[in-house]
Write a protein that holds these residues in place. Structure first.
Motif, PDB file in Angstrom:
ATOM      1  N   LYS A  51       0.345   1.537  -8.085  1.00 28.87           N
ATOM      2  CA  LYS A  51       0.916   2.142  -9.363  1.00 28.87           C
ATOM      3  C   LYS A  51       2.921   2.236  -9.723  1.00 28.87           C
ATOM      4  O   LYS A  51       3.007   1.588  -8.630  1.00 28.87           O
ATOM      5  CB  LYS A  51       0.845   3.543  -8.488  1.00 28.87           C
ATOM      6  N   ILE A  94      -6.817   6.216  -4.938  1.00 24.63           N
ATOM      7  CA  ILE A  94      -6.275   6.572  -3.953  1.00 24.63           C
ATOM      8  C   ILE A  94      -5.262   7.869  -3.973  1.00 24.63           C
ATOM      9  O   ILE A  94      -4.775   8.836  -3.283  1.00 24.63           O
ATOM     10  CB  ILE A  94      -4.758   6.142  -3.323  1.00 24.63           C
ATOM     11  N   MET A 183      -9.509   8.792   5.531  1.00 24.55           N
ATOM     12  CA  MET A 183      -8.089   8.195   4.629  1.00 24.55           C
ATOM     13  C   MET A 183      -6.895   9.278   5.064  1.00 24.55           C
ATOM     14  O   MET A 183      -7.626  10.660   5.340  1.00 24.55           O
ATOM     15  CB  MET A 183      -8.433   7.929   3.329  1.00 24.55           C
ATOM     16  N   ILE A 237      -1.008  -1.089   0.992  1.00 29.25           N
ATOM     17  CA  ILE A 237       0.415  -1.569   0.994  1.00 29.25           C
ATOM     18  C   ILE A 237       0.976  -1.474  -0.921  1.00 29.25           C
ATOM     19  O   ILE A 237       0.701  -2.495  -1.411  1.00 29.25           O
ATOM     20  CB  ILE A 237       1.122  -1.971   1.383  1.00 29.25           C
ATOM     21  N   GLY A 238       1.917  -0.559  -0.820  1.00 28.37           N
ATOM     22  CA  GLY A 238       3.057  -0.963  -2.465  1.00 28.37           C
ATOM     23  C   GLY A 238       4.532  -0.890  -1.888  1.00 28.37           C
ATOM     24  O   GLY A 238       4.288  -2.975  -2.365  1.00 28.37           O
ATOM     25  N   SER A 239       5.153  -0.223  -2.373  1.00 29.96           N
ATOM     26  CA  SER A 239       6.850  -1.071  -2.297  1.00 29.96           C
ATOM     27  C   SER A 239       7.255  -1.773  -1.524  1.00 29.96           C
ATOM     28  O   SER A 239       8.160  -2.981  -2.312  1.00 29.96           O
ATOM     29  CB  SER A 239       7.626  -0.127  -1.812  1.00 29.96           C
ATOM     30  N   ARG A 245      10.216   1.508  -7.120  1.00 29.91           N
ATOM     31  CA  ARG A 245       9.806   2.102  -8.053  1.00 29.91           C
ATOM     32  C   ARG A 245      10.491   3.453  -8.416  1.00 29.91           C
ATOM     33  O   ARG A 245      10.509   4.494  -7.430  1.00 29.91           O
ATOM     34  CB  ARG A 245       7.942   2.219  -8.274  1.00 29.91           C
TER      35      ARG A 245
HETATM   36  C1  LIG Z   1       1.985   5.527  -2.482  1.00 25.56           C
HETATM   37  C2  LIG Z   1       1.508   5.055  -2.039  1.00 25.56           C
HETATM   38  C3  LIG Z   1       0.616   4.107  -1.008  1.00 25.56           C
HETATM   39  C4  LIG Z   1       1.910   2.944  -0.911  1.00 25.56           C
HETATM   40  O1  LIG Z   1       2.918   3.411  -0.169  1.00 25.56           O
HETATM   41  P1  LIG Z   1       4.407   2.581  -0.009  1.00 25.56           P
HETATM   42  O2  LIG Z   1       4.731   3.203   0.873  1.00 25.56           O
HETATM   43  O3  LIG Z   1       4.769   1.934  -1.107  1.00 25.56           O
HETATM   44  O4  LIG Z   1       3.331   1.245   0.635  1.00 25.56           O
HETATM   45  C5  LIG Z   1      -0.264   4.803  -0.167  1.00 25.56           C
HETATM   46  N1  LIG Z   1      -0.800   5.586   0.255  1.00 25.56           N
HETATM   47  C6  LIG Z   1      -1.435   6.647  -0.780  1.00 25.56           C
HETATM   48  C7  LIG Z   1      -2.434   7.442  -1.023  1.00 25.56           C
HETATM   49  C8  LIG Z   1      -0.397   5.936  -2.126  1.00 25.56           C
HETATM   50  O5  LIG Z   1       0.267   7.099  -2.405  1.00 25.56           O
END
Ligand SMILES: *Cc1c(COP(=O)(O)O)cnc(C)c1O
Length: 249
Positions: A51, A94, A183, A237-239, A245
Motif C-alpha cells: 500500500k 487486508i 487475522m 510486512i510493509g514498511s 509511507r
Molecule cells: C499496513 C498494514 C500492515 C503492514 O504494516 P507495516 O507496519 O508497514 O509492516 C499489516 N497489516 C495491516 C492490516 C495493515 O494495514
C-alpha cells in the motif's frame, strides 16, 4: 568493449531494486530466526504489504521472488493489480472493507483478511459467485478479523472474539468462500505477545469447529517475532521492506 558502468554490471539492479533486495533479505532473515526460536519447522508465509508504494516496486519484488502482496484500499489495489496483470502474484485484501466494494475486490483478490461481519461475508459470496460464473475464479480465502482490544471494541476493525463462531458459520456455509482462519492487528500500545496469545486461543477454538481453518494472519514489521512465536501462518510486512509511507489520518 570497455565497461563504462562497472557497478551496474552483473546484477542488473537499479538502486531501488538493490535496496529492496537488501531489506527483503533482512526481513526473511528475521523470519527464519524467529521460526527457529519458536521451534517451528515451517516458516510462515510472507505477504508484502505494498500500500502507498508504486506498482513498479511490486514488479521489482516479484522479480526478487515475492509472490504475495497485501493492499488495504480497493481503489489503489484495483489499479495496481490491473497495471501488473500477467505477473504471477497473488493479491490479499487486508483493510476494512465496505460491502459495496466486494464486487471490485473479488476481481483481483485471492483472499480477504478482514472479514468482520456476516453482511460482508454475504456480499463477498454473492460477488464471488458472479465472478466464478464469468471467469471461473477459485474460491475466495476468507480470514475472520478479530478485535483484540480489551473492550472488544471495533477501533481498528475486527469482530469481537465472542462473535467469531457465528461469523465462521456464515463463511463456511457460503458457496465460493473458504474459511481460511483468523487475522488480527495487535492493539496500539499493548504487548504484542499478549495480543497474539489471545489470537492463538481464538484460532484453537475455531479449529475445534472448523479443522481446516488453520490460518493465522498476524504480525507486521514491528511485531513479526511475537506473531511467529504464537503460531502465525501469514505475516503482513510493509514498511520494513518498502520503507516508510505517507501518514494518513
Ligand atoms: C499496513 C498494514 C500492515 C503492514 O504494516 P507495516 O507496519 O508497514 O509492516 C499489516 N497489516 C495491516 C492490516 C495493515 O494495514
Amino acid at each position: 568493449m570497455s565497461k563504462q558502468f562497472p557497478t551496474a554490471e552483473g546484477s542488473g539492479d537499479d538502486p531501488r531494486t538493490a535496496e529492496l533486495r537488501e531489506r527483503l533479505a533482512a526481513v526473511r532473515q528475521r523470519i527464519s530466526s524467529a521460526t527457529a526460536a519458536a521451534g517451528r519447522s515451517e516458516e510462515p508465509q510472507l505477504i508484502v504489504v505494498s500500500k502507498f508504494h508504486p506498482a513498479a516496486d511490486v514488479a521489482r519484488l516479484a522479480e526478487l521472488g515475492v509472490a504475495d502482496f497485501g493492499e488495504n484500499r480497493d481503489q489503489e489495489a484495483a489499479a495496481k493489480s490491473a497495471e501488473l496483470a500477467g505477473l504471477p502474484v497473488r493479491w490479499h485484501f487486508i483493510g476494512q472493507l465496505q460491502s459495496n466494494k466486494a464486487k471490485s475486490v473479488v476481481k483481483y483478490a485471492s483472499s480477504v483478511h478482514s472479514v468482520d461481519r456476516p453482511q460482508l461475508a454475504e456480499a463477498l459470496a454473492k460477488a464471488v459467485a458472479r465472478q466464478q460464473s464469468e471467469s471461473g475464479r477459485p474460491d475466495l480465502d476468507c480470514y475472520i478479523q478479530v478485535s483484540l482490544e480489551d473492550d472488544g471494541g471495533a477501533h481498528r476493525g475486527g469482530a469481537a472474539p465472542s462473535d467469531v463462531e457465528r461469523l465462521a458459520e456464515s463463511i463456511a456455509t457460503a458457496a465460493g468462500l473458504r474459511l481460511a482462519g483468523v487475522m488480527a492487528v495487535a492493539p496500539l500500545g499493548a504487548h504484542p505477545e499478549e495480543a497474539f496469545e489471545k489470537l492463538a486461543a481464538v484460532s484453537r477454538d475455531l479449529r475445534g469447529l472448523h479443522p481446516d481453518a488453520v490460518g493465522i494472519s498476524a504480525g507486521m514489521s514491528q511485531d513479526l517475532e511475537a506473531a511467529v512465536q504464537f503460531g502465525a501462518t501469514h505475516l503482513r510486512i510493509g514498511s520494513d521492506i518498502l520503507g516508510s509511507r505517507p501518514q494518513v489520518g
